[in-house]
Design an enzyme around this catalytic site. Sequence first.
Site, PDB file in Angstrom:
ATOM      1  N   GLU A 161       0.819  -1.215   0.000  1.00 29.43           N
ATOM      2  CA  GLU A 161       0.000   0.000   0.000  1.00 29.43           C
ATOM      3  C   GLU A 161       0.851   1.264   0.000  1.00 29.43           C
ATOM      4  OE1 GLU A 161      -3.752   1.941   2.516  1.00 29.43           O
ATOM      5  OE2 GLU A 161      -2.659   0.217   3.328  1.00 29.43           O
ATOM      6  N   GLU A 262     -12.947   2.540   3.970  1.00 31.51           N
ATOM      7  CA  GLU A 262     -11.974   2.813   5.028  1.00 31.51           C
ATOM      8  C   GLU A 262     -12.025   4.309   5.354  1.00 31.51           C
ATOM      9  OE1 GLU A 262      -7.634   0.966   5.873  1.00 31.51           O
ATOM     10  OE2 GLU A 262      -7.609   2.665   4.504  1.00 31.51           O
TER      11      GLU A 262
END
Length: 282
Positions: A161, A262
């Site tokens: 990520e 998220e």
Amino acid sequence: MPDLEWSTAADHRFNVNLSILFTELPLLERPAAAAAAGFSAVELWWPWTDSPTPARSELDALRKAVEDAGVRLTGLNFYAGRLPGPDRGALSVPGEESERFRANIGVAADFAASLGCAALNALYGNRVEGVAPAEQDALALENLALAARAADRIGAVLLVEALNRPESPLYPLVSAPAAIEVVDRVNEATGLGNAKFLMDLYHLSMNGEDLPSVIERYAPKTGHVQIADNPGRGAPGTGSLPLEDLLGRLRKAGYDGWVGLEYKPGDRPSAEAFDWLPRAAR
């Protein structure tokens, strides 16, 4: 906030990140809360921030909570240190943190496998004062290769990520190209091809990246997508990111995986933070 009635919502599969939503509830109550809100899948950061190897009873209790709620676990982070908090992963941090990451690899993979979870996210870790970046990068590649092999053992992908520089100034992967470079290095080292990019549109937008270009270039190497609006990291519609358009571009580029929610619910219960998404699309 009005229901946005996204025309593209039915083209995607949305899951809820239980480490940022429903945090007003104890961990073991969150899967059922997500199910009650209409979702069939959830994802998690590593829930035990102080332990890469929690007691079997703790793992079993969380597994039972997920199973009893009738939801799927579709994403899980490896141990990443204090998150939320000052840490951004452990795998490139020499010494104890790297050892804790390694101790966690098998535990996290086995837990994911027990719930049919096929995506494991490995946060890179912050730069450490007094340690050469090249030394950290060599350690990271070694640990990521171990994690990729563990993920492959359970039929999962390993996610890498990119975060954003304003909120994570010591994290070295603060652009899509930087994360993609690591993905390619891991795949070259292992020959497995199961390292993928975690494309978080909030983080990339905070970095000022050209999101349509990122999608066009990197959708084929993307294993998971996460969203939040910007500014504020709130629900879609609370900021100015054209998330419906961006997800439409992702779909056209061939991405058909999960989209993780998220984002922060704001000053309301998490159960009320999904009014932008028609219930039929959850």
